[in-house]
Every structure is written in C-alpha cells, then in structure tokens.
Design a protein around this motif. Structure first.
Motif, PDB file in Angstrom:
ATOM      1  N   GLY A  63      76.265  32.267 -25.949  1.00  0.00           N
ATOM      2  CA  GLY A  63      77.591  32.599 -26.427  1.00  0.00           C
ATOM      3  C   GLY A  63      77.712  32.946 -27.757  1.00  0.00           C
ATOM      4  O   GLY A  63      78.829  33.029 -28.337  1.00  0.00           O
ATOM      5  N   THR A  64      76.370  32.974 -28.663  1.00  0.00           N
ATOM      6  CA  THR A  64      76.411  33.208 -29.957  1.00  0.00           C
ATOM      7  C   THR A  64      75.958  34.899 -29.939  1.00  0.00           C
ATOM      8  O   THR A  64      75.228  35.272 -29.122  1.00  0.00           O
ATOM      9  CB  THR A  64      75.519  32.478 -30.843  1.00  0.00           C
ATOM     10  N   GLN A 121      83.741  35.807 -36.120  1.00  0.00           N
ATOM     11  CA  GLN A 121      85.007  35.404 -36.092  1.00  0.00           C
ATOM     12  C   GLN A 121      85.345  35.125 -34.460  1.00  0.00           C
ATOM     13  O   GLN A 121      86.159  34.273 -34.116  1.00  0.00           O
ATOM     14  CB  GLN A 121      85.972  36.423 -36.690  1.00  0.00           C
ATOM     15  N   GLN A 122      84.511  36.152 -33.839  1.00  0.00           N
ATOM     16  CA  GLN A 122      84.908  36.052 -32.365  1.00  0.00           C
ATOM     17  C   GLN A 122      83.955  34.976 -31.488  1.00  0.00           C
ATOM     18  O   GLN A 122      84.394  34.472 -30.592  1.00  0.00           O
ATOM     19  CB  GLN A 122      84.326  37.247 -31.704  1.00  0.00           C
ATOM     20  N   PHE A 123      82.752  34.431 -32.113  1.00  0.00           N
ATOM     21  CA  PHE A 123      81.804  33.937 -31.339  1.00  0.00           C
ATOM     22  C   PHE A 123      81.529  32.716 -32.305  1.00  0.00           C
ATOM     23  O   PHE A 123      80.523  32.908 -33.243  1.00  0.00           O
ATOM     24  CB  PHE A 123      80.789  34.683 -30.758  1.00  0.00           C
ATOM     25  N   LYS A 124      81.971  31.537 -32.154  1.00  0.00           N
ATOM     26  CA  LYS A 124      81.512  30.377 -33.080  1.00  0.00           C
ATOM     27  C   LYS A 124      80.087  30.152 -32.858  1.00  0.00           C
ATOM     28  O   LYS A 124      79.827  30.056 -31.643  1.00  0.00           O
ATOM     29  CB  LYS A 124      82.645  29.473 -32.945  1.00  0.00           C
ATOM     30  N   GLY A 125      79.596  29.685 -33.957  1.00  0.00           N
ATOM     31  CA  GLY A 125      78.140  29.512 -34.106  1.00  0.00           C
ATOM     32  C   GLY A 125      77.216  30.515 -34.334  1.00  0.00           C
ATOM     33  O   GLY A 125      76.193  30.331 -34.464  1.00  0.00           O
ATOM     34  N   SER A 126      77.782  31.458 -34.306  1.00  0.00           N
ATOM     35  CA  SER A 126      76.920  32.814 -34.945  1.00  0.00           C
ATOM     36  C   SER A 126      76.620  32.684 -36.427  1.00  0.00           C
ATOM     37  O   SER A 126      77.309  32.169 -36.973  1.00  0.00           O
ATOM     38  CB  SER A 126      77.590  34.073 -34.415  1.00  0.00           C
ATOM     39  N   PRO A 127      75.575  33.283 -36.915  1.00  0.00           N
ATOM     40  CA  PRO A 127      75.408  33.403 -38.360  1.00  0.00           C
ATOM     41  C   PRO A 127      76.326  33.972 -39.143  1.00  0.00           C
ATOM     42  O   PRO A 127      77.235  34.643 -38.584  1.00  0.00           O
ATOM     43  CB  PRO A 127      73.765  34.228 -38.639  1.00  0.00           C
ATOM     44  N   SER A 137      72.776  34.136 -24.073  1.00  0.00           N
ATOM     45  CA  SER A 137      71.359  34.584 -23.702  1.00  0.00           C
ATOM     46  C   SER A 137      71.205  34.863 -22.151  1.00  0.00           C
ATOM     47  O   SER A 137      72.049  34.668 -21.204  1.00  0.00           O
ATOM     48  CB  SER A 137      70.435  33.536 -24.029  1.00  0.00           C
ATOM     49  N   VAL A 138      70.114  35.155 -21.636  1.00  0.00           N
ATOM     50  CA  VAL A 138      69.867  35.697 -20.267  1.00  0.00           C
ATOM     51  C   VAL A 138      69.709  34.457 -19.528  1.00  0.00           C
ATOM     52  O   VAL A 138      69.765  34.319 -18.095  1.00  0.00           O
ATOM     53  CB  VAL A 138      68.868  36.523 -20.166  1.00  0.00           C
ATOM     54  N   LEU A 139      69.711  33.179 -20.175  1.00  0.00           N
ATOM     55  CA  LEU A 139      69.385  31.839 -19.542  1.00  0.00           C
ATOM     56  C   LEU A 139      70.677  31.246 -18.845  1.00  0.00           C
ATOM     57  O   LEU A 139      70.639  30.066 -18.532  1.00  0.00           O
ATOM     58  CB  LEU A 139      68.586  31.157 -20.395  1.00  0.00           C
ATOM     59  N   VAL A 140      71.763  31.965 -19.267  1.00  0.00           N
ATOM     60  CA  VAL A 140      72.985  31.452 -18.694  1.00  0.00           C
ATOM     61  C   VAL A 140      72.904  31.001 -17.283  1.00  0.00           C
ATOM     62  O   VAL A 140      72.139  31.927 -16.388  1.00  0.00           O
ATOM     63  CB  VAL A 140      74.262  32.071 -19.220  1.00  0.00           C
ATOM     64  N   ALA A 162      78.735  35.947 -15.389  1.00  0.00           N
ATOM     65  CA  ALA A 162      80.208  36.382 -15.661  1.00  0.00           C
ATOM     66  C   ALA A 162      80.310  35.588 -17.212  1.00  0.00           C
ATOM     67  O   ALA A 162      81.141  36.168 -17.920  1.00  0.00           O
ATOM     68  CB  ALA A 162      80.942  35.441 -14.692  1.00  0.00           C
ATOM     69  N   ASP A 163      79.477  34.470 -17.731  1.00  0.00           N
ATOM     70  CA  ASP A 163      79.611  34.215 -18.974  1.00  0.00           C
ATOM     71  C   ASP A 163      79.197  35.269 -20.086  1.00  0.00           C
ATOM     72  O   ASP A 163      79.968  35.529 -20.871  1.00  0.00           O
ATOM     73  CB  ASP A 163      78.766  32.979 -19.195  1.00  0.00           C
ATOM     74  N   LEU A 164      78.294  35.980 -19.682  1.00  0.00           N
ATOM     75  CA  LEU A 164      77.905  37.238 -20.565  1.00  0.00           C
ATOM     76  C   LEU A 164      78.972  38.390 -20.329  1.00  0.00           C
ATOM     77  O   LEU A 164      78.951  39.075 -21.269  1.00  0.00           O
ATOM     78  CB  LEU A 164      76.481  37.609 -20.184  1.00  0.00           C
ATOM     79  N   ASP A 165      79.076  38.727 -19.034  1.00  0.00           N
ATOM     80  CA  ASP A 165      80.155  39.568 -18.801  1.00  0.00           C
ATOM     81  C   ASP A 165      81.518  39.394 -19.641  1.00  0.00           C
ATOM     82  O   ASP A 165      82.062  40.291 -20.175  1.00  0.00           O
ATOM     83  CB  ASP A 165      80.565  39.760 -17.353  1.00  0.00           C
ATOM     84  N   HIS A 166      81.908  38.311 -19.700  1.00  0.00           N
ATOM     85  CA  HIS A 166      83.109  37.988 -20.509  1.00  0.00           C
ATOM     86  C   HIS A 166      82.930  38.150 -22.222  1.00  0.00           C
ATOM     87  O   HIS A 166      83.955  38.268 -22.892  1.00  0.00           O
ATOM     88  CB  HIS A 166      83.598  36.445 -20.541  1.00  0.00           C
ATOM     89  N   MET A 167      81.756  38.226 -22.503  1.00  0.00           N
ATOM     90  CA  MET A 167      81.366  38.425 -23.969  1.00  0.00           C
ATOM     91  C   MET A 167      81.536  39.864 -24.425  1.00  0.00           C
ATOM     92  O   MET A 167      81.973  40.106 -25.405  1.00  0.00           O
ATOM     93  CB  MET A 167      80.087  37.898 -24.406  1.00  0.00           C
TER      94      MET A 167
END
Length: 281
Positions: free
Chosen positions: A163-164, A209-215, A240-243, A247-252
């Motif tokens: 999610g980052t 701003q969109q993805f908390k925890g990103s640098p 990451s691909v390990l989700v 769908a978690d990646l598609d939503h990003m």
C-alpha cells in the motif's frame, strides 16, 4: 529584209507594258498569299499550351498532402510524458501469490496514468501497450527522440510495506563529454539528474499524500533504465505483489495515476531543455 522601225518601237513598248503589268500582278498575288499565311499560322515561339482543367470541386493549384500525424511540442516547454510499463513478454518481473505478475500490473498502472496525464493536458507515449518486452535502449530511445519530455518507468515490488509507493532517481553520474561534443549513451542521464530529483520529489510528495507510510522524498538507486535516458527520468515502484488479493493493487492504480499527473504538472514550470553537456539545475 529591212525592219519597220515604227512598228518595232510600238511592239517594244507594248511588250514592256505587258511585262510590267504581269510583274505587278505577281507582286500583288504574292503579297496576298503572305498576308493570308500570316493570319493562319501562329508566330514562331508562341506555341499554345493546352489548358489544364481541374476536376469539379477542386482548385487548379496543387494541394500539399497532409503530413503524418505526430506529436507537437512547444519550444522549451514540457508537454510530452513517456510512460514505461516495466518488464513484459517472457520477463514477467516480480511474481506474487495467486499468479500476480508485475508485467501485467505495470500495464494497468500505465494505462491509468495515461488517462490522468491527458486530463492535465499532456501528450503521452507508452513504451509498450501489450505483452512485449522492448530493450532498455529502445525504451530510452522513445524519450530521447522527443524534444521536450519526461520519462517515468513503472514497477511493482516484491518488498516494501503493502500500500506504499516509492520514487527513485538514478544515482550520481559524473558528466562525460566526448571529443566530438556528444554525451556517451550510458551517461545520457547525467545532465538531467538535477531535474530528475526535482521531478522525483514532487511526484513522491503527491504519492505520500495519497498513500500513508510512503517516503517524503525521492530516493536514489542505480537503475539501468534511467541511465540511458536523456530527459528528466524517475522510477515509480508500488508495493507489493505479495498482497493476498490483487484487488488491493488494482484499487491503488487511480491514486498512483493522479499523483503522477499532479506531480508532473507541478514540475512543468521548472522544466528546461539541455543545451550543453554540463549538468542542468
């Protein structure tokens, strides 16, 4: 026998008179023939050319053929973005659970980014749009052929917090100029590193701003794809691909696309074109 002089004189006068009359008549006929001929034959050198008639509805003047469509760039201004969906073909990139493949995901993210960038008024080129795998040099060449462009390569990692999103710029490359004034192909990024960092920081800020925890800022790394690109260039890597669920990646994808588009739009006023072998600001 002696001649009669009187008759001879009369005969001689008559002969001269008739000869003169005949000469005059011949002269008149010759003049008449010449006049008639001159009115029927065109003058030498004034050859008449047939008129060219244009087909109905068309102008008689030639119409230039339209040129093949192409990108129109504003001199000195950024308006082209080259998106590079990493991997492809037999190179699937990172692989996750449930058959998730990086090469498929990068195409999805590139398509979303293209739509967002076009809404910002940018023209977009993609290095691939199907399951093929252009070489690194072919991908760079697309950006290098543009007069005013930035290059963004998209990746999905097998590491990092899910999610980052992280942005990378290439590590320092000392500028090298050959004797003929050209920059070596494998140092093409060197003059653009300063601009790449500015672009990277702006895009990273939008992503955070969109993805908390990103640098908060772009990071540096040695990235083969960026080194040969003669334009401001960054790599965007999603985790990451390990989700467990794709769908978690598609939503990003929409959020990543929006952040990229807003970051490039913020960078546009800072864009300058390289004119020398030295580093740009």
């Amino acid at each position: 026998m002696l001649l009669d002089v009187g008759n001879f004189r009369r005969l001689r006068f008559l002969t001269i008179w008739v000869a003169g009359l005949l000469s005059f008549a011949c002269a008149v006929m010759t003049l008449a023939l010449q006049t008639s001929s001159s009115t029927q034959q065109p003058a030498t050198g004034a050859v008449s050319q047939p008129a060219t008639t244009a087909p109905a509805g068309q102008s008689a003047t030639s119409t230039p053929q339209p040129s093949a469509p192409g990108l129109q760039t504003s001199p000195g201004g950024l308006n082209v973005v080259v998106l590079d969906a990493a991997h492809g073909g037999t190179d699937t990139g990172a692989r996750g659970t449930g058959g998730i493949q990086e090469s498929d995901l990068t195409l999805e993210f590139a398509a979303a980014a293209e739509r967002a960038l076009e809404q910002q008024g940018f023209q977009v080129l993609q290095t691939r749009q199907g399951n093929n795998n252009p070489s690194f040099d072919d991908r760079s060449a697309i950006a290098n052929a543009q007069r005013a462009a930035v290059f963004i390569t998209l990746h999905v990692a097998s590491t990092g917090i899910p999610g980052t999103v992280r942005v990378y710029v290439n590590s320092d490359l000392p500028p090298v100029t050959l004797a003929n004034g050209f920059i070596p192909w494998d140092r093409a990024q060197a003059p653009y590193l300063g601009l790449s960092r500015k672009l990277g920081d702006l895009v990273q800020g939008m992503l955070t701003q969109q993805f908390k925890g990103s640098p908060d800022a772009a990071q540096t790394a040695t990235i083969r794809q960026l080194r040969t690109t003669a334009a401001p260039a960054i790599a965007v890597e999603v985790s990451s691909v390990l989700v467990n669920d794709r769908a978690d990646l598609d939503h990003m994808a929409p959020g990543v696309a929006d952040a990229i588009a807003r970051g490039v739009a913020a960078f546009k006023p800072l864009y300058v074109t390289a004119s020398t072998g030295g580093a740009l600001p």
